[in-house]
Design a protein around this motif. Structure first.
Motif, PDB file in Angstrom:
ATOM      1  N   UNK A   1       0.836  -1.203   0.000  1.00 21.28           N
ATOM      2  CA  UNK A   1       0.000   0.000   0.000  1.00 21.28           C
ATOM      3  C   UNK A   1       0.869   1.252   0.000  1.00 21.28           C
ATOM      4  N   UNK A   2       0.374   2.293  -0.682  1.00 16.29           N
ATOM      5  CA  UNK A   2       1.101   3.562  -0.675  1.00 16.29           C
ATOM      6  C   UNK A   2       0.842   4.286   0.638  1.00 16.29           C
ATOM      7  N   UNK A   3      -0.415   4.152   1.081  1.00 18.39           N
ATOM      8  CA  UNK A   3      -0.792   4.771   2.355  1.00 18.39           C
ATOM      9  C   UNK A   3      -0.490   3.790   3.489  1.00 18.39           C
ATOM     10  N   UNK A   4       0.300   4.220   4.459  1.00 18.26           N
ATOM     11  CA  UNK A   4       0.665   3.290   5.533  1.00 18.26           C
ATOM     12  C   UNK A   4      -0.207   3.494   6.769  1.00 18.26           C
ATOM     13  N   UNK A   5      -0.920   2.464   7.200  1.00 14.21           N
ATOM     14  CA  UNK A   5      -1.668   2.582   8.461  1.00 14.21           C
ATOM     15  C   UNK A   5      -0.684   2.778   9.612  1.00 14.21           C
ATOM     16  N   UNK A   6      -1.121   3.549  10.632  1.00 15.92           N
ATOM     17  CA  UNK A   6      -0.207   3.793  11.756  1.00 15.92           C
ATOM     18  C   UNK A   6      -0.005   2.549  12.606  1.00 15.92           C
ATOM     19  N   UNK A   7      -1.116   1.802  12.805  1.00 20.36           N
ATOM     20  CA  UNK A   7      -1.041   0.656  13.706  1.00 20.36           C
ATOM     21  C   UNK A   7      -1.744  -0.556  13.115  1.00 20.36           C
ATOM     22  N   UNK A   8      -1.223  -1.726  13.477  1.00 16.83           N
ATOM     23  CA  UNK A   8      -1.907  -2.979  13.141  1.00 16.83           C
ATOM     24  C   UNK A   8      -2.215  -3.680  14.459  1.00 16.83           C
ATOM     25  N   UNK A   9      -3.488  -3.798  14.765  1.00 16.71           N
ATOM     26  CA  UNK A   9      -3.911  -4.422  16.015  1.00 16.71           C
ATOM     27  C   UNK A   9      -4.130  -5.910  15.747  1.00 16.71           C
ATOM     28  N   UNK A  10      -3.394  -6.756  16.474  1.00 12.23           N
ATOM     29  CA  UNK A  10      -3.430  -8.191  16.153  1.00 12.23           C
ATOM     30  C   UNK A  10      -4.095  -8.988  17.270  1.00 12.23           C
ATOM     31  N   UNK A  11      -5.169  -9.695  16.915  1.00 13.31           N
ATOM     32  CA  UNK A  11      -5.780 -10.648  17.836  1.00 13.31           C
ATOM     33  C   UNK A  11      -5.028 -11.966  17.628  1.00 13.31           C
ATOM     34  N   UNK A  12      -4.200 -12.310  18.603  1.00 13.75           N
ATOM     35  CA  UNK A  12      -3.385 -13.513  18.456  1.00 13.75           C
ATOM     36  C   UNK A  12      -4.211 -14.727  18.885  1.00 13.75           C
ATOM     37  N   UNK A  13      -4.543 -15.569  17.927  1.00 14.86           N
ATOM     38  CA  UNK A  13      -5.375 -16.746  18.212  1.00 14.86           C
ATOM     39  C   UNK A  13      -4.528 -17.944  18.639  1.00 14.86           C
ATOM     40  N   UNK A  14      -3.211 -17.756  18.671  1.00 14.69           N
ATOM     41  CA  UNK A  14      -2.338 -18.849  19.087  1.00 14.69           C
ATOM     42  C   UNK A  14      -2.235 -19.961  18.066  1.00 14.69           C
ATOM     43  N   UNK A  15      -2.535 -19.638  16.827  1.00 10.97           N
ATOM     44  CA  UNK A  15      -2.485 -20.679  15.788  1.00 10.97           C
ATOM     45  C   UNK A  15      -1.119 -20.677  15.107  1.00 10.97           C
ATOM     46  N   UNK A  16      -0.656 -19.474  14.770  1.00 15.68           N
ATOM     47  CA  UNK A  16       0.568 -19.364  13.978  1.00 15.68           C
ATOM     48  C   UNK A  16       1.501 -18.324  14.602  1.00 15.68           C
ATOM     49  N   UNK A  17       2.691 -18.732  15.032  1.00 16.62           N
ATOM     50  CA  UNK A  17       3.616 -17.745  15.613  1.00 16.62           C
ATOM     51  C   UNK A  17       4.038 -16.732  14.546  1.00 16.62           C
TER      52      UNK A  17
END
Ligand code: ATP
Ligand code: MG
Length: 670
Positions: free
Chosen positions: A225-241
């Motif tokens: 993306x050209x536009x960069x989001x400030x934050x990525x909020x991650x719900x960690x489901x414990x499936x994939x490290x």
């Protein structure tokens, strides 16, 4: 088979035709009354502002909040009622054994899940939903998200996705849910178009036991993306490290802070016309458009549909089997059931996993009253052993609605035969967010007639207009389905930051005051509407214009045919010729040339009989799969390109990439 509504007693004493007439002739009175269905922090000053058509404003000056109406408003009367029942057939014992982090992750989020051998379940009361939504709203605010900011939600069918949508609505942020099956490129396009401040995602999703690396797709999407989001909020489901990136924020950690503080976030009261969300169309015919939805109009419209169209009552259970990435998921998995105080089922899983009985098992266990899905899922089940359906108690179901693509009669009959309830075909678009055409079993109105999506709903002045003259068509005559501006509340208000594309895409026909659906239609002698296909899917055979969908409808009458796609290919002599791609219920029939010849002749026969010799397919292919969009619609433009040996173009919305090879193989084998 009897499709009539005999087992469905009309419960309304109102007259539907009076309702419809008043909605068209006195929209101010009609919608002022409907507006009482929701809570207004400040009452509207004006019901309809139609001074700048085709741009319309509903409930001008009124202030409300979608989340408040969906959640807070029910706390007094139904705090302990389930708002959602979440079922996942992806979280099973095998997954838990192989990924011990999954159970841990649920605990870290205080997620009280019941685990069974082949599925997991979580009931969530309105009270608990209120708390979770407040925590997430608090997290968003602490991370700097505020009114008008765009938040891309790229998540599978988990409760946190519902919290995220509602939390955005609570603080006036504009969500844009991107279907979890989309690739990094689709995500990048939507991040750029919406200029999202934040992305909310997970470590991984699951599909038939296969792990899908969401986090990695988000990393790539943000990268592209050209536009960069400030934050990525991650719900960690414990499936994939995963390796946290600089902009990543762990949801469980942030939620714990909000939870410890017992955070409560005041709803942000929005003016009725301020946007609630953006949703991109399916992309069946081209580049997706960013549909912009308002706030007050949408809430009023949905609450009204729950009463008049779906007949869903507070305390009943509604299951819209759709991904939250689609319009159906927005309106009928999340917003409408909650607005009216129903329980909504949210399902993570496939229709045939762990077996083709899963839908009916969920229906039985949760006493589902109203079902809604797209015909494609039903067709998939129709191919399986039908005892999967009959072994469960489905007597709680009172109606089953279908939309999204044409419902072929054999599929409708199969379903109604087994469930013994009306199968209601109804027609709508991402743009409208709720049905344009439907049947209304609640009213003592026209008899339910299979094979048609019914008649216009209140608020829609829907007509069939002659393609060239713009004059209303005669009964039985084919034309364009058009709706006179203004569209009723809840429909798109514009294309995101692109008023010009809004006008060009929807109002460039006729006098500029008719919303064009881009679908052909016909009204029969009895006033029932018929959708005859998309304007993009018309072929010209020796000067005769044929809709590929009409040919498909004829072919699907053949009992051996499970699915069919028809496209036109260039022909020197006749201009274009129809060719058909059929999936058979029992593919072994065509293994010998004799069987194949018989089926081909029969198919050609049914088409000639119902549409005439010109419509007969020039060739019939039997691929193993048909290319479809992620929402289950046949991608005819891809099939046509393959048949003509051309590049398939933008295939980013394709569901199963191997279907392209399947069509190629079928073409080669001829
Ligand atoms: P795009 O607009 O991006 O090309 P799309 O039109 O497939 O994609 P949606 O808004 O998901 O995106 O689908 C609406 C369309 O689906 C309708 O315009 C119509 O062509 C078709 N459709 C929906 N319901 C029905 C129905 N009951 N019968 C026939 N067709 C239907
Ligand atoms: Mg469309």
């Amino acid at each position: 088979m009897n499709h009539s509504n005999s087992n469905y007693t009309a419960t309304s004493t109102e007259s539907f035709s009076d309702l419809h007439n008043s909605s068209i002739n006195s929209p101010n009175d009609f919608w002022a009354k409907q507006a009482e269905r929701i809570y207004w922090h400040k009452k509207p000053e004006q019901i309809l502002d139609d001074s700048k058509l085709p741009f319309a404003k509903w409930f001008v000056g009124g202030k409300t909040n979608l989340c408040y109406n969906c959640v807070d408003r029910h706390l007094e009367t139904r705090a302990e009622q389930d708002a959602f029942v979440w079922v996942s057939s992806e979280i099973n014992q095998e997954l838990l054994d192989n990924h011990p982090g999954v159970a841990e992750a649920f605990k870290a989020l205080d997620n009280h899940v019941e685990f069974y051998t082949d599925y997991a379940k979580r009931r969530l009361t309105y009270n608990r939903l209120y708390k979770e939504v407040n925590y997430l709203a608090d997290v968003l605010q602490r991370l700097g998200v505020g009114k008008g900011d765009r938040v891309v939600i790229y998540m599978p069918m988990i409760l946190e996705a519902a919290y995220a949508m509602l939390a955005c609505a609570r603080i006036g942020a504009i969500h844009s849910v991107v279907f979890g099956g989309f690739a990094a490129h689709n995500l990048a396009v939507r991040i750029d178009d919406s200029e999202a401040k934040m992305v909310i995602t997970v470590d991984a999703g699951l599909r038939g036991g296969k792990i899908i690396n969401y986090k990695n797709l988000v990393n790539q999407g943000v990268e592209q993306a050209k536009h960069k989001p400030e934050k990525v909020l991650v719900v960690d489901r414990g499936i994939l490290p995963f390796e946290p990136q600089e902009r990543d924020i762990d949801f469980a950690t942030e939620r714990r802070i909000s939870c410890d503080n017992r955070a409560v976030v005041e709803p942000v009261w929005l003016e009725s016309n301020e946007p609630s969300y953006l949703l991109y169309t399916s992309g069946t015919t081209g580049t997706p458009k960013g549909v912009q939805r308002d706030t007050g109009g949408y809430a009023v419209a949905l609450a009204t549909t729950m009463d008049y169209i779906y007949d869903g009552n507070p305390g009943e259970t509604f299951w819209a089997i759709s991904d939250i990435g689609w319009a159906v998921g927005h309106s009928y998995t999340i917003y409408a059931p909650l607005l009216t105080g129903l329980t909504s089922i949210m399902y993570e899983g496939l229709p045939h996993n762990p077996n083709p009985g899963i839908w009916w098992r969920i229906v039985e266990a949760n006493k589902v009253n109203i079902l809604f899905t797209a015909p494609t899922g039903v067709r998939m089940l129709k191919k399986q052993d039908e005892t999967w359906l009959t072994r469960y108690d489905t007597s709680s179901v009172k109606s089953f609605f279908l939309a999204g693509e044409p419902l072929d009669e054999p599929t409708g009959e199969w379903l109604s035969g087994h469930l013994g309830v009306p199968i209601i075909d109804h027609y709508w678009q991402t743009e409208t967010g709720w049905p344009i055409l439907s049947h209304v079993p609640k009213f003592n109105y026209k008899e339910h007639r299979p094979g048609t999506p019914g008649y216009p709903m209140y608020g829609y002045d829907a007509k069939v207009l002659h393609e060239e003259t713009g004059e209303p068509c005669q009964p039985g005559e084919k034309g364009l389905l058009a709706i006179a501006a203004p569209l009723p509340p809840g429909c798109l208000t514009t294309v995101w930051r692109n008023d010009e594309r809004f006008i060009k895409s929807y109002y460039n026909l006729f006098d500029g005051k008719q919303y064009s659906s881009s679908d052909y239609a016909m009204i029969d002698e009895d006033g029932y509407y018929h959708i005859l296909g998309r304007t993009d899917d018309v072929i010209n055979v020796a000067g005769h214009r044929l809709g590929t969908q009409e040919i498909e409808a004829a072919i699907s009458e053949h009992p051996e045919v499970a699915e069919v796609g028809v496209v036109g290919i260039k022909d020197e002599l006749k201009g274009e010729l129809p060719i058909a791609f059929c999936i058979l219920r029992d593919p072994s029939i065509i293994e010998d040339t004799e069987g194949r010849f018989r089926v081909e002749q029969q198919i050609i026969g049914v088409v000639a009989k119902s549409l005439g010799a010109l419509a007969r397919p020039a060739a019939i292919y039997f691929p193993k799969a048909l290319p479809k969009t992620r929402s289950g619609k046949i991608l005819r433009r891809a099939i046509r390109a393959l048949a003509e040996g051309k590049d398939t173009g933008d295939m980013s919305t394709l569901e199963d990439p191997t279907a392209i090879d399947a069509v190629k193989a079928a073409l080669d084998s001829y």
